[in-house]
Design a protein around this motif. Structure first.
Motif, PDB file in Angstrom:
ATOM      1  N   ILE A   1     -19.834   4.494  17.813  1.00 23.60           N
ATOM      2  CA  ILE A   1     -20.745   4.630  17.027  1.00 23.60           C
ATOM      3  C   ILE A   1     -20.725   3.725  15.419  1.00 23.60           C
ATOM      4  CG2 ILE A   1     -22.766   5.890  16.003  1.00 23.60           C
ATOM      5  CD1 ILE A   1     -22.323   8.099  18.726  1.00 23.60           C
ATOM      6  N   ALA A   2     -19.792   4.102  15.267  1.00 22.23           N
ATOM      7  CA  ALA A   2     -19.050   3.728  14.357  1.00 22.23           C
ATOM      8  C   ALA A   2     -18.818   2.154  14.486  1.00 22.23           C
ATOM      9  CB  ALA A   2     -17.711   4.185  13.628  1.00 22.23           C
ATOM     10  N   HIS A   3     -18.394   1.893  15.282  1.00 20.51           N
ATOM     11  CA  HIS A   3     -17.907   0.000  15.816  1.00 20.51           C
ATOM     12  C   HIS A   3     -18.860  -0.345  16.452  1.00 20.51           C
ATOM     13  CE1 HIS A   3     -15.217   0.756  12.403  1.00 20.51           C
ATOM     14  NE2 HIS A   3     -14.969   2.430  12.431  1.00 20.51           N
ATOM     15  N   PRO A   4     -20.109  -0.955  16.847  1.00 25.97           N
ATOM     16  CA  PRO A   4     -20.613  -0.450  18.178  1.00 25.97           C
ATOM     17  C   PRO A   4     -19.899  -2.277  19.016  1.00 25.97           C
ATOM     18  CG  PRO A   4     -22.051  -0.135  16.921  1.00 25.97           C
ATOM     19  CD  PRO A   4     -21.531  -0.566  15.836  1.00 25.97           C
ATOM     20  N   PRO A   5     -19.962  -2.474  20.285  1.00 23.57           N
ATOM     21  CA  PRO A   5     -20.491  -1.566  21.254  1.00 23.57           C
ATOM     22  C   PRO A   5     -18.899  -0.770  21.593  1.00 23.57           C
ATOM     23  CG  PRO A   5     -20.613  -3.551  22.008  1.00 23.57           C
ATOM     24  CD  PRO A   5     -20.336  -3.890  20.773  1.00 23.57           C
ATOM     25  N   TRP A   6     -18.032  -1.001  20.995  1.00 24.27           N
ATOM     26  CA  TRP A   6     -16.264  -1.168  21.715  1.00 24.27           C
ATOM     27  C   TRP A   6     -15.776  -0.415  20.865  1.00 24.27           C
ATOM     28  CZ3 TRP A   6     -18.040  -3.055  26.315  1.00 24.27           C
ATOM     29  CH2 TRP A   6     -19.168  -3.902  26.130  1.00 24.27           C
ATOM     30  N   GLY A   7     -16.325   0.495  20.103  1.00 29.83           N
ATOM     31  CA  GLY A   7     -14.881   0.934  19.228  1.00 29.83           C
ATOM     32  C   GLY A   7     -13.852   0.321  19.001  1.00 29.83           C
ATOM     33  N   THR A   8     -12.661   0.498  18.397  1.00 31.57           N
ATOM     34  CA  THR A   8     -11.508   0.227  17.981  1.00 31.57           C
ATOM     35  C   THR A   8     -10.929   0.934  18.622  1.00 31.57           C
ATOM     36  OG1 THR A   8     -11.395   2.401  15.998  1.00 31.57           O
ATOM     37  CG2 THR A   8     -12.140  -0.086  15.509  1.00 31.57           C
ATOM     38  N   ALA A   9     -11.215   1.602  19.926  1.00 35.20           N
ATOM     39  CA  ALA A   9      -9.777   2.094  20.798  1.00 35.20           C
ATOM     40  C   ALA A   9      -8.622   1.412  21.861  1.00 35.20           C
ATOM     41  CB  ALA A   9      -9.730   3.342  21.211  1.00 35.20           C
ATOM     42  N   PHE A  10      -8.833  -0.391  21.286  1.00 33.80           N
ATOM     43  CA  PHE A  10      -8.330  -0.749  22.671  1.00 33.80           C
ATOM     44  C   PHE A  10      -7.111  -2.236  22.054  1.00 33.80           C
ATOM     45  CE2 PHE A  10     -12.522  -2.517  21.140  1.00 33.80           C
ATOM     46  CZ  PHE A  10     -11.659  -3.663  20.810  1.00 33.80           C
TER      47      PHE A  10
END
Lengths: 417, 417
Positions: free
Chosen positions: B56-65
């Motif tokens: 939600i904070a870093h749409p759409p992928w987030g930062t967990a990659f």
């Protein structure tokens, strides 16, 4: 090269593949006396009716395969617009060959690992885009399956994950545009979406100028037409440099164009039936397969530099789709190319009826909610059809939302007789 | 071995994976000071809420990659029983690792290249059985996709092509049995079908004795339960030799069982939350991921000879599924295990309502058309529930066909408050 591959193919088929062995025997062909590719035209032709008949006689798989059934890993079936579906099985090696054919389509459509491809349909047993999906993963593109979702949800996904490429039928590309227009408040216009290419297949629409223009306008994106058959594989793709021409992948398919009545080769520029032999689907090949697709071939070198032959105007018609109305031959694609010129028409259906000895054709059209003067539009469609086809076809305006919508192959021709 | 793989995983994550880098930094972890696997419990836990929040904070992928987004080729999302879907992306290497995990499931279920596997559902963006399908092709089984079809058509396909294995949710296995029973004239009994194994997943049903017995009786086939998560991968599979126990694939996953409140490890035989670190999904791993699944682990060597730990009774509950009704903790799986004992019940739904300060639970059941004495059945269900749960739950008989049916994860608990 082609000669060697043909020889290898026939060598693998004769004996284990009962269907083709019996065809070759009945035609009195001795493989060792053949010179290929020169003698290709001596090989018997294969029809879909034969293959379906073989599966009915030997259910469920028929006898047109070359290894025991447990060698096969894939199952597909035709969409069976008419009659029974034809089942088709593949082993991993032949499947991989088809993925390589799809990579050729992607190269033609300038799609590569930097792209994100969305597949807005449920993955059923139709070959259609399964091969596209897996080939997309193999070239390193980001592939997003959209099965089991409403059009609304798919549009929301397109906004969120921003695909650059869509693979779908031309009908469904237009359907998504229709749903987006109905829900303007929820979605930004498709023409501003991230999609830059739509690879369309399954219907002739991608090569019908009025249809492709409408898709391109709705999506603000380029349409690349593609054509393939479950029992054959992914055969052709539209040239980026010369729109309206489909390149035949002649590295992997031997393509002939024959007069459907005399079965003689027709010269370039004349319409005829596309007949295909695939060279890499070795455990379930088709040999001189009558596709039923009417095409015009051009063999001169394309503007893009490719030496592969091209189909001018794509698949012009299905041989068995032709309807004769009061002495005039009408193809559904000819109807579509007129109807799609009317921006106000969102969906249509034509019906053939028999009244006594006479056949009649009528057309229903469904208009956008914004369309004013429905009777006037109907009259203009009738006029345009008369100009294009020389036939007077009554046009009725159907209620909004009353005509069927399609995700896979559309069926817009109803025959009531 | 596990220690080395954990070190490699953390080494690849720290730096490029912003989500885990920041978690490790906040926890004050210095990787070079860690001794793995001994120090595993010093690593911070990860929750789904955190991952969703990150997207939600870093749409759409987030930062967990851990790599630029164009390295990824696959897209999945959770079925999002509650709240927003969690998006999950993979590269081809991690995807292949998941296929290898599925091959372990197939070995456990005694499925091999001689089998034909039918997948009766639309292939949407849920990880569920995409990996099963592709792993099936790789082991050389004959894989048949059944997307975009009615249950009737799927039953017809099962009769025609004779699959030996079905992969689906337990709910949908029962739904197919229901449709077959409604259309007795069209189909031979499922118990005489070619299907010999059903691999079920997506819901706890496969390990609820009353549910699995009903599936096994309807299909005349063996049920093998399986469990996995989109964001984790295919984790466990039921032991053929010792039904009711799910083996954890400890070659590829580090599995802990923690007390959900104290977050301390619980001893074998005590219920706790399953916490997983996957070792091979290297570009989008989860580290000490709180699955929310309540399990009881047994680490003694299994009757089958496997040394991997087992989950007794499968997934007993979802931690967040527990509802407290008048001081009694009720899990949906406990309701299901009672209701499924009644052969007359084809579908059910429970509703939680709040009346003032009190919560109440009620149950609707839908009966087979053959069922006589509906009020008597409702009374007996209430009695059984009282015996099993110590709660008096009013049971209503719903109209035939009125309760929702499900193809993927069923949602039978409605919370109205």
């Amino acid at each position: 090269m082609q000669g060697q591959r043909l020889e290898r193919l026939l060598g693998g088929v004769y004996g284990p593949n009962r269907f083709y062995t019996s065809k070759l025997d009945r035609a009195g062909i001795r493989l060792d006396a053949l010179q290929l590719p020169r003698d290709l035209s001596r090989l018997p032709l294969t029809t879909k009716t034969e293959l379906v008949g073989d599966q009915i006689a030997h259910p469920p798989w028929g006898t047109a395969f070359s290894e025991p059934i447990d060698q096969y890993t894939r199952y597909c079936q035709t969409s069976s617009t008419t009659g029974r579906p034809l089942r088709w099985i593949d082993d991993n090696e032949s499947w991989q060959w088809m993925l390589e054919c799809w990579k050729t389509v992607y190269r033609g459509a300038r799609v590569d690992r930097r792209d994100r491809i969305f597949f807005p349909f449920s993955f059923g047993p139709f070959l259609a885009f399964w091969t596209a999906f897996e080939a997309g993963c193999q070239i390193g593109a980001h592939c997003v399956p959209g099965g089991g979702m409403s059009s609304q949800l798919r549009l929301a996904m397109i906004e969120t994950i921003e695909p650059t490429v869509l693979c779908c039928t031309p009908t469904y590309a237009l359907r998504l545009a229709e749903v987006a227009a109905e829900n303007r408040a929820d979605h930004r216009p498709l023409s501003e979406s991230s999609v830059r290419v739509l690879i369309v297949a399954g219907e002739p629409g991608g090569s019908i100028p009025a249809t492709r223009e409408r898709i391109e306008r709705s999506w603000g994106a380029r349409v690349i037409d593609h054509h393939g058959l479950t029992e054959v594989g992914p055969v052709s793709f539209e040239c980026w440099e010369q729109p309206g021409f489909l390149h035949l992948n002649e590295s992997e398919y031997v393509c002939e164009v024959l007069d459907p009545s005399t079965l003689e080769a027709v010269p370039d520029g004349q319409p005829g039936e596309l007949v295909i032999t695939n060279l890499g689907r070795t455990l379930t090949p088709v040999i001189r397969y009558r596709t039923g697709d009417i095409v015009v071939r051009r063999s001169d070198v394309c503007r893009c530099g490719r030496t592969w032959a091209r189909l001018e105007g794509g698949i012009l018609a299905r041989a068995d789709d032709m309807i004769n109305v009061r002495g005039v031959n009408v193809y559904p694609s000819a109807l579509e190319s007129v109807v799609r010129q009317f921006d106000e028409v969102v969906e249509f259906r034509s019906t053939v009826r028999r009244a006594g000895a006479m056949r009649s054709l009528s057309l229903e059209i469904e208009l956008t909610p914004q369309a004013a003067d429905a009777p006037g539009i109907a009259t203009r469609v009738t006029q345009q059809l008369r100009e294009a086809l020389g036939l007077t076809i009554p046009v009725h305006v159907a209620d909004s939302g009353s005509l069927p919508r399609f995700e896979m192959k559309a069926r817009r021709l109803v025959i009531e007789e």
